[in-house]
Motif scaffolding. Structure first.
Motif, PDB file in Angstrom:
ATOM      1  N   ILE A 109       0.835  -1.206   0.000  1.00 18.63           N
ATOM      2  CA  ILE A 109       0.000   0.000   0.000  1.00 18.63           C
ATOM      3  C   ILE A 109       0.870   1.257   0.000  1.00 18.63           C
ATOM      4  O   ILE A 109       0.600   2.220  -0.719  1.00 18.63           O
ATOM      5  CB  ILE A 109      -0.952  -0.017   1.208  1.00 18.63           C
ATOM      6  N   ASN A 110       1.945   1.239   0.782  1.00 13.44           N
ATOM      7  CA  ASN A 110       2.822   2.399   0.828  1.00 13.44           C
ATOM      8  C   ASN A 110       3.589   2.579  -0.473  1.00 13.44           C
ATOM      9  O   ASN A 110       3.853   3.702  -0.907  1.00 13.44           O
ATOM     10  CB  ASN A 110       3.786   2.295   2.010  1.00 13.44           C
ATOM     11  N   ILE A 111       3.947   1.469  -1.123  1.00 11.58           N
ATOM     12  CA  ILE A 111       4.590   1.572  -2.440  1.00 11.58           C
ATOM     13  C   ILE A 111       3.612   2.188  -3.435  1.00 11.58           C
ATOM     14  O   ILE A 111       3.955   3.091  -4.198  1.00 11.58           O
ATOM     15  CB  ILE A 111       5.048   0.187  -2.951  1.00 11.58           C
ATOM     16  N   GLY A 112       2.382   1.676  -3.438  1.00  7.36           N
ATOM     17  CA  GLY A 112       1.371   2.208  -4.351  1.00  7.36           C
ATOM     18  C   GLY A 112       1.129   3.679  -4.131  1.00  7.36           C
ATOM     19  O   GLY A 112       0.966   4.452  -5.083  1.00  7.36           O
ATOM     20  N   GLY A 113       1.120   4.094  -2.867  1.00 12.55           N
ATOM     21  CA  GLY A 113       0.884   5.491  -2.551  1.00 12.55           C
ATOM     22  C   GLY A 113       2.053   6.386  -2.911  1.00 12.55           C
ATOM     23  O   GLY A 113       1.878   7.545  -3.258  1.00 12.55           O
ATOM     24  N   ASN A 114       3.266   5.836  -2.858  1.00 13.92           N
ATOM     25  CA  ASN A 114       4.449   6.666  -3.088  1.00 13.92           C
ATOM     26  C   ASN A 114       4.982   6.525  -4.503  1.00 13.92           C
ATOM     27  O   ASN A 114       4.773   7.372  -5.355  1.00 13.92           O
ATOM     28  CB  ASN A 114       5.538   6.296  -2.067  1.00 13.92           C
ATOM     29  N   ASN A 115       5.613   5.421  -4.810  1.00 16.42           N
ATOM     30  CA  ASN A 115       6.310   5.310  -6.093  1.00 16.42           C
ATOM     31  C   ASN A 115       5.387   5.128  -7.293  1.00 16.42           C
ATOM     32  O   ASN A 115       5.594   5.747  -8.334  1.00 16.42           O
ATOM     33  CB  ASN A 115       7.318   4.157  -6.038  1.00 16.42           C
ATOM     34  N   ALA A 116       4.393   4.263  -7.168  1.00 22.32           N
ATOM     35  CA  ALA A 116       3.507   4.055  -8.316  1.00 22.32           C
ATOM     36  C   ALA A 116       2.728   5.318  -8.636  1.00 22.32           C
ATOM     37  O   ALA A 116       2.549   5.682  -9.797  1.00 22.32           O
ATOM     38  CB  ALA A 116       2.555   2.887  -8.040  1.00 22.32           C
ATOM     39  N   ALA A 117       2.280   6.019  -7.594  1.00 21.55           N
ATOM     40  CA  ALA A 117       1.554   7.269  -7.825  1.00 21.55           C
ATOM     41  C   ALA A 117       2.455   8.328  -8.440  1.00 21.55           C
ATOM     42  O   ALA A 117       2.022   9.128  -9.267  1.00 21.55           O
ATOM     43  CB  ALA A 117       0.964   7.781  -6.513  1.00 21.55           C
ATOM     44  N   ALA A 118       3.732   8.322  -8.058  1.00 20.19           N
ATOM     45  CA  ALA A 118       4.677   9.274  -8.640  1.00 20.19           C
ATOM     46  C   ALA A 118       4.779   9.105 -10.144  1.00 20.19           C
ATOM     47  O   ALA A 118       5.066  10.049 -10.875  1.00 20.19           O
ATOM     48  CB  ALA A 118       6.054   9.099  -8.000  1.00 20.19           C
ATOM     49  N   ALA A 119       4.522   7.890 -10.616  1.00 15.04           N
ATOM     50  CA  ALA A 119       4.613   7.620 -12.049  1.00 15.04           C
ATOM     51  C   ALA A 119       3.598   8.424 -12.852  1.00 15.04           C
ATOM     52  O   ALA A 119       3.821   8.699 -14.030  1.00 15.04           O
ATOM     53  CB  ALA A 119       4.397   6.124 -12.307  1.00 15.04           C
TER      54      ALA A 119
END
Length: 320
Positions: free
Chosen positions: A16-26
């Protein structure tokens, strides 16, 4: 039973934290260009991150799960500690609205575990660090050159050869393609960061891990991705739609190439690096003095160190 639940919980929290941070940054570039709404961006991330994780994520999962520290060395407890330590580092980034690297946090945590056990594949770790250093530089340079030389000529060509309606239609289609590709690449590379240690500990198979990682990335993007979209899309540099396409394409190609090589790279660095590069091409290198840029760089350096320190300290407390 409790340990198994803790393992699942740590993977979900990390994903969830990856999705919120790095994936969303994409999707930050397209959001900053006002080519997508937050809702459109996070839905695209959710769908294509899952596809990328399931179809192309297993090689990076094996690298994180069995490469840096031999898989038969990592116990399930150690895997939970590594995943949780990386997730805490990412969570801090999300609270601060700073895009940081899930890959660096995950590798930093695994290195902390490896130092405790006294076993590290230093050659592989050096190779990964080399990719970390090279890829944001490549993203910056390619984005700068695209913004400085290709973008102006492309705009002139479009104005001379296409109607305004045709230009809008073409740009919209290209943004859809580039956005889906970057989300796919994010899933392929970042799912490993959520489940790699658990796969290495034998808790789940790589294919199962890819599904779990992809699903949690999507959930994270939907639940908390909007905060990082604001930072990358609006607080670094001014972005138009054509520049957004360049940024997304550059980041996606680099991340996809790394995924094929089985290397976890820093998507959370590549997109901001490309945004900075294209911002410098547009407004000069004064962009580098931006307060947001400095805050991002500080977090890039500290996040893997923090994850490693948390993992090492926690496993010492458990086993000593």
């Amino acid at each position: 039973m409790i340990i198994a639940l803790a393992a699942i919980a740590s993977a979900i929290f990390m994903g969830i934290n990856i999705g919120g941070n790095n994936a969303a940054a994409a999707m930050g570039a397209a959001y900053g260009a006002r080519a997508r709404t937050k809702r459109q961006a996070v839905i695209l991330i959710a769908v294509f991150s899952l596809l990328g994780a399931v179809l192309s994520g297993e090689d990076v999962i094996r690298t994180l799960g069995e490469g840096i520290v031999p898989g038969n060395t990592i116990t399930l407890v150690a895997a939970i500690i590594a995943t949780s330590a990386a997730a805490i580092s990412l969570f801090i980034g999300n609270v601060l609205k700073v895009p940081i690297s899930a890959s660096q946090s995950a590798v930093g945590a695994i290195v902390g575990i490896g130092i405790f056990y006294g076993i590290l594949d230093v050659q592989l770790l050096s190779k990964i660090v080399g990719w970390w250093i090279a890829t944001p530089i490549i993203a910056f340079v390619l984005a700068y050159l695209s913004g400085k030389y290709i973008h102006p000529r492309l705009v002139v060509w479009l104005v001379e050869h296409e109607s305004e309606a045709q230009i809008r239609s073409t740009i919209k289609k290209l943004l859809i393609v580039s956005g889906c590709y970057v989300a796919y690449s994010a899933g392929a590379n970042n799912a490993a960061n959520a489940v790699g240690p658990l796969v290495g500990a034998g808790f789940m198979e790589p294919a199962t891990g890819a599904i779990v990682g992809g699903l949690t990335l999507g959930i994270g993007a939907i639940l908390i991705g909007g905060r990082i979209l604001e930072t990358v899309g609006t607080e670094i540099a001014e972005i138009c739609t054509i520049r957004a396409i360049f940024i997304e394409a550059i980041a996606a190609i680099i991340v996809h190439s790394a995924s094929i090589a089985g290397i976890p790279v820093a998507l959370g660095q590549l997109v901001p690096a490309a945004v900075i590069g294209i911002g410098c091409a547009n407004k000069g290198f004064a962009t580098m003095n931006n307060k947001t840029v400095r805050r991002i760089v500080v977090m890039w350096v500290t996040s893997p160190l923090l994850a490693g320190l948390i993992a090492y300290s926690a496993i010492r407390l458990v086993y000593l």
